[in-house]
Design a protein around this motif. Structure first.
Motif, PDB file in Angstrom:
ATOM      1  N   LEU A   1      28.958  59.057  57.421  1.00 21.26           N
ATOM      2  CA  LEU A   1      27.609  59.574  57.162  1.00 21.26           C
ATOM      3  C   LEU A   1      26.642  59.112  58.242  1.00 21.26           C
ATOM      4  O   LEU A   1      26.851  58.059  58.864  1.00 21.26           O
ATOM      5  N   PRO A   2      25.553  59.837  58.462  1.00 16.69           N
ATOM      6  CA  PRO A   2      24.555  59.405  59.453  1.00 16.69           C
ATOM      7  C   PRO A   2      23.905  58.080  59.034  1.00 16.69           C
ATOM      8  O   PRO A   2      23.585  57.881  57.864  1.00 16.69           O
ATOM      9  N   ALA A   3      23.713  57.190  60.003  1.00 12.78           N
ATOM     10  CA  ALA A   3      23.185  55.856  59.717  1.00 12.78           C
ATOM     11  C   ALA A   3      21.720  55.869  59.317  1.00 12.78           C
ATOM     12  O   ALA A   3      21.268  55.003  58.574  1.00 12.78           O
ATOM     13  N   ASP A   4      20.948  56.839  59.782  1.00 10.23           N
ATOM     14  CA  ASP A   4      19.506  56.819  59.539  1.00 10.23           C
ATOM     15  C   ASP A   4      19.086  57.576  58.279  1.00 10.23           C
ATOM     16  O   ASP A   4      17.930  57.511  57.883  1.00 10.23           O
ATOM     17  N   ALA A   5      19.990  58.281  57.635  1.00  8.71           N
ATOM     18  CA  ALA A   5      19.640  59.047  56.433  1.00  8.71           C
ATOM     19  C   ALA A   5      19.478  58.113  55.235  1.00  8.71           C
ATOM     20  O   ALA A   5      20.191  57.124  55.105  1.00  8.71           O
ATOM     21  N   GLU A   6      18.517  58.441  54.372  1.00  8.71           N
ATOM     22  CA  GLU A   6      18.294  57.655  53.154  1.00  8.71           C
ATOM     23  C   GLU A   6      18.636  58.533  51.960  1.00  8.71           C
ATOM     24  O   GLU A   6      18.215  59.683  51.874  1.00  8.71           O
ATOM     25  N   TYR A   7      19.414  57.982  51.024  1.00 11.49           N
ATOM     26  CA  TYR A   7      19.896  58.727  49.860  1.00 11.49           C
ATOM     27  C   TYR A   7      19.197  58.206  48.611  1.00 11.49           C
ATOM     28  O   TYR A   7      19.081  56.998  48.401  1.00 11.49           O
ATOM     29  N   GLN A   8      18.756  59.135  47.766  1.00 13.21           N
ATOM     30  CA  GLN A   8      18.006  58.782  46.562  1.00 13.21           C
ATOM     31  C   GLN A   8      18.892  58.596  45.333  1.00 13.21           C
ATOM     32  O   GLN A   8      18.487  57.962  44.365  1.00 13.21           O
ATOM     33  N   ASN A   9      20.103  59.165  45.370  1.00 19.12           N
ATOM     34  CA  ASN A   9      21.016  59.042  44.224  1.00 19.12           C
ATOM     35  C   ASN A   9      22.438  59.388  44.650  1.00 19.12           C
ATOM     36  O   ASN A   9      22.675  59.827  45.778  1.00 19.12           O
ATOM     37  N   ALA A  10      23.379  59.221  43.729  1.00 15.63           N
ATOM     38  CA  ALA A  10      24.789  59.484  44.019  1.00 15.63           C
ATOM     39  C   ALA A  10      25.032  60.959  44.308  1.00 15.63           C
ATOM     40  O   ALA A  10      25.925  61.303  45.082  1.00 15.63           O
ATOM     41  N   GLY A  11      24.235  61.844  43.707  1.00 18.82           N
ATOM     42  CA  GLY A  11      24.384  63.267  43.960  1.00 18.82           C
ATOM     43  C   GLY A  11      24.119  63.623  45.413  1.00 18.82           C
ATOM     44  O   GLY A  11      24.815  64.452  45.995  1.00 18.82           O
ATOM     45  N   GLU A  12      23.109  62.990  46.000  1.00 20.71           N
ATOM     46  CA  GLU A  12      22.806  63.242  47.415  1.00 20.71           C
ATOM     47  C   GLU A  12      23.925  62.729  48.315  1.00 20.71           C
ATOM     48  O   GLU A  12      24.282  63.374  49.293  1.00 20.71           O
ATOM     49  N   VAL A  13      24.474  61.572  47.979  1.00 20.22           N
ATOM     50  CA  VAL A  13      25.577  61.013  48.777  1.00 20.22           C
ATOM     51  C   VAL A  13      26.795  61.929  48.645  1.00 20.22           C
ATOM     52  O   VAL A  13      27.443  62.263  49.639  1.00 20.22           O
ATOM     53  N   ALA A  14      27.087  62.351  47.421  1.00 16.69           N
ATOM     54  CA  ALA A  14      28.240  63.221  47.186  1.00 16.69           C
ATOM     55  C   ALA A  14      28.076  64.547  47.925  1.00 16.69           C
ATOM     56  O   ALA A  14      29.033  65.064  48.503  1.00 16.69           O
ATOM     57  N   SER A  15      26.885  65.077  47.917  1.00 12.71           N
ATOM     58  CA  SER A  15      26.616  66.326  48.632  1.00 12.71           C
ATOM     59  C   SER A  15      26.823  66.138  50.133  1.00 12.71           C
ATOM     60  O   SER A  15      27.401  66.990  50.802  1.00 12.71           O
ATOM     61  N   ALA A  16      26.351  65.012  50.675  1.00  7.53           N
ATOM     62  CA  ALA A  16      26.525  64.726  52.102  1.00  7.53           C
ATOM     63  C   ALA A  16      28.000  64.540  52.462  1.00  7.53           C
ATOM     64  O   ALA A  16      28.407  64.819  53.583  1.00  7.53           O
TER      65      ALA A  16
END
Length: 135
Positions: free
Chosen positions: A110-125
């Protein structure tokens, strides 16, 4: 016999008598035979919602069964108190919680600079899909 706070002793005993047949013998507790449910006929199919597999729950629109499983596994290893989080925080948490190496490796991409708000965003990425909202 255990007494209930909602009924009196007389009603508790009556209710116990009603279920005694089920509890003791494994047979029907009905007093009238005509109230027993009828078994399926010989020509009737088995009542099964997933005859060719195991029914484990629905899959939201926009996800695959593998995506649901991956998102669930990811959320279980990350927890919810970590968010908002960046990639390195996610990796640290996964390693700390003994997540499978394939999951840690996927998050490393995953990109190092991206910020994720929840597990759904991480899963989508990660490519697990994105659940379409009904609202």
């Amino acid at each position: 016999m255990e007494r209930s706070d909602k009924h009196g002793p007389r009603q508790d005993e009556a209710m116990a008598r009603e279920t005694e047949g089920l509890v003791r013998s494994g047979h029907s507790g009905r007093t009238e035979e005509w109230r027993d449910p009828e078994p399926s006929g010989e020509d009737q199919p088995e009542a099964d919602f997933a005859p060719n597999g195991t029914l484990t729950g629905g899959v939201p629109e926009g996800l695959t069964p593998e995506g649901v499983e991956g998102r669930s596994e990811l959320a279980a290893h990350l927890g919810k108190e970590i968010y908002p989080a960046r990639r390195d925080q996610l990796i640290d948490r996964l390693v700390e919680n003994n997540a499978p190496a394939r999951l840690v490796s996927a998050v490393r991409d995953l990109p190092a600079d991206a910020e994720y708000q929840n597990a759904g965003e991480v899963a989508s990425a990660l490519g697990y899909g994105h659940e379409a909202h009904r609202f």
